[in-house]
Scaffold this motif. Structure first.
Motif, short mmCIF file in Angstrom:
data_model
loop_
_atom_site.label_atom_id
_atom_site.label_comp_id
_atom_site.label_asym_id
_atom_site.label_seq_id
_atom_site.Cartn_x
_atom_site.Cartn_y
_atom_site.Cartn_z
N SER A 100 28.96 39.30 29.00
CA SER A 100 29.68 38.51 28.09
C SER A 100 31.17 38.06 28.62
O SER A 100 31.94 37.34 27.79
N LEU A 101 31.55 38.49 29.66
CA LEU A 101 33.05 38.16 30.15
C LEU A 101 33.17 36.97 30.81
O LEU A 101 32.24 36.47 31.22
N ASP A 102 34.34 36.15 30.36
CA ASP A 102 34.57 34.92 30.76
C ASP A 102 35.34 35.12 32.01
O ASP A 102 36.33 35.69 31.99
N ARG A 103 34.96 34.41 33.27
CA ARG A 103 35.84 34.60 34.51
C ARG A 103 35.89 36.06 34.64
O ARG A 103 36.81 36.86 34.92
N PRO A 104 34.46 36.84 34.90
CA PRO A 104 34.50 38.30 35.23
C PRO A 104 35.19 38.91 36.25
O PRO A 104 35.61 39.94 36.25
N LEU A 105 35.51 38.29 37.24
CA LEU A 105 36.10 38.44 38.54
C LEU A 105 37.59 38.85 38.19
O LEU A 105 38.43 39.68 38.92
N GLN A 106 38.05 38.26 37.05
CA GLN A 106 39.47 38.50 36.87
C GLN A 106 39.58 39.82 35.81
O GLN A 106 40.73 40.09 35.23
N ARG A 107 38.51 40.28 35.27
CA ARG A 107 38.52 41.55 34.59
C ARG A 107 38.10 42.94 35.12
O ARG A 107 38.46 43.78 35.13
N VAL A 108 37.03 42.52 36.14
CA VAL A 108 36.28 43.62 36.73
C VAL A 108 36.14 43.22 38.20
O VAL A 108 35.50 42.24 38.52
N GLY A 109 36.55 44.12 39.38
CA GLY A 109 36.35 43.77 40.59
C GLY A 109 35.39 44.82 40.96
O GLY A 109 35.33 45.99 40.73
N ALA A 110 34.42 44.57 41.86
CA ALA A 110 33.19 45.36 42.22
C ALA A 110 32.71 45.21 43.48
O ALA A 110 32.96 44.34 44.17
N MET A 111 32.54 46.25 44.19
CA MET A 111 31.62 46.42 45.74
C MET A 111 30.50 47.27 45.63
O MET A 111 30.65 48.46 45.48
N LEU A 112 29.43 46.70 45.43
CA LEU A 112 28.11 47.47 45.69
C LEU A 112 27.58 47.05 47.06
O LEU A 112 27.37 45.81 47.41
N ASN A 138 35.62 31.60 40.44
CA ASN A 138 36.01 32.16 39.50
C ASN A 138 37.47 31.68 39.10
O ASN A 138 38.24 32.21 38.27
N ALA A 139 37.81 30.34 39.35
CA ALA A 139 39.10 29.74 39.20
C ALA A 139 40.25 30.60 39.53
O ALA A 139 41.12 30.53 38.67
N ILE A 140 40.15 31.17 40.52
CA ILE A 140 41.29 32.07 41.11
C ILE A 140 41.99 31.18 42.13
O ILE A 140 41.39 30.75 42.69
N ALA A 158 38.58 43.60 49.48
CA ALA A 158 39.47 42.43 49.15
C ALA A 158 38.72 41.51 48.11
O ALA A 158 39.59 40.76 47.21
N THR A 159 37.64 41.36 48.50
CA THR A 159 36.71 40.46 47.35
C THR A 159 37.01 40.94 45.89
O THR A 159 37.00 40.23 45.07
N ALA A 160 36.79 42.38 45.88
CA ALA A 160 36.81 43.10 44.61
C ALA A 160 38.27 42.78 43.88
O ALA A 160 38.42 42.52 42.73
N LEU A 161 39.37 42.75 44.79
CA LEU A 161 40.64 42.63 44.30
C LEU A 161 41.22 41.19 43.89
O LEU A 161 42.22 40.84 43.78
N LEU A 162 40.33 40.25 44.31
CA LEU A 162 40.70 38.85 44.25
C LEU A 162 41.30 38.27 42.84
O LEU A 162 42.27 37.70 42.86
N GLY A 163 40.82 38.59 41.82
CA GLY A 163 41.14 38.20 40.56
C GLY A 163 42.14 39.23 39.81
O GLY A 163 42.47 38.94 38.80
N ASP A 164 42.57 40.18 40.87
CA ASP A 164 43.67 41.15 40.30
C ASP A 164 43.05 41.63 38.99
O ASP A 164 43.84 41.84 38.03
N PRO A 165 41.99 42.12 39.06
CA PRO A 165 41.33 42.92 37.75
C PRO A 165 42.07 44.15 37.53
O PRO A 165 42.53 44.77 38.19
#
Length: 249
Positions: A67-79, A101-103, A139-146
């Motif tokens: 349900s998140l809008d632009r999720p990478l700006q809320r949650v950064g993940a690495m799987l 993600n409009a970053i 680095a990818t997880a941190l892109l949106g400064d979540p």
């Protein structure tokens, strides 16, 4: 924060996550610890919207990831590592993710610097070492400064210097107020990194709390872990109930 409540996941007749509940709080590193096949990855996949639970909830800041809008700006993940096209350069990969993600693309250079990848930014990912790939995943997880980071085995493939860097880096993120959920089966590293620990075995949470609470009177997290999980893991079950014909299945 992350809040997992009475989470259940079944695949047919097999229950892989069984009534799992825990929280991960801002400003702390929460270690999610368990042997292979314990249900860690299934729990994280549900948390990140990659799979649906049979029942229960897994929420980030009170909301389902889907349900998140632009999720990478809320949650950064690495799987499972960086998850990048091996033919792209690190910089191109990060720019593509940022645009999705409009970053701002200026953030790409910032995360390259944060993770020590400036010198490898123009290198194709297929030529990366495993450790460099892990840095790219961070680095990818941190892109949106979540505010929330979910990392699965981030020290995999790192040499001792890389592990020390990762430990300090995760600590700095938590000290900046971020919620860090760190999944691993490396007990010594978890003991040095995590503030809070959740231990899961065969889909069940068997311990949860501050690191000192989980350790109790044990000399190390490894000792506490085996005390908690003895006879619950595949190998412990074999030791307690050996195959009468001596076969190792």
């Amino acid at each position: 924060m992350i809040e997992v409540t009475h989470l259940v996941k079944r695949h047919g007749s097999k229950t892989v996550v069984d009534d799992v509940s825990f929280t991960a709080m801002p400003g702390r590193v929460t270690g999610f610890l368990g042997p292979n096949g314990a249900g860690k990855s299934s729990t994280l996949r549900i948390l990140l919207g990659l799979d649906r639970p049979t029942s229960g909830t897994a929420l980030v800041d009170g909301v389902a990831y889907r349900s998140l809008d632009r999720p990478l700006q809320r949650v950064g993940a690495m799987l499972d590592g960086p998850g990048a096209n091996k033919g792209r350069t690190a910089r191109a990969h990060l720019r593509w993710v940022a645009q999705s993600n409009a970053i701002p693309t200026s953030r790409v250079e910032e995360v390259l610097a944060l993770t020590g990848l400036q010198g490898a930014a123009g290198k194709r990912i297929g030529a990366f070492s495993l450790g460099m790939g892990q840095r790219l995943g961070i680095a990818t997880a941190l892109l949106g400064d979540p505010g929330i980071l979910v990392l699965d085995e981030p020290t995999n493939g790192l040499d001792p210097d890389g592990i020390r860097w990762m430990r300090g880096f995760l600590r700095s993120l938590a000290d900046a107020g971020k919620t860090v959920l760190l999944s691993s089966h490396l007990m010594s590293e978890m003991e040095d990194t995590a503030d809070d620990i959740v231990v899961i075995v065969r889909g069940h949470v068997v311990a949860s709390g501050a690191g000192s609470e989980v350790l109790g009177d044990h000399a190390s997290l490894e000792e506490a872990f085996f005390a908690l999980t003895d006879a619950r893991t595949e190998y412990g079950a074999r030791a307690e109930h050996p195959d009468p014909e001596g076969r190792d299945r």
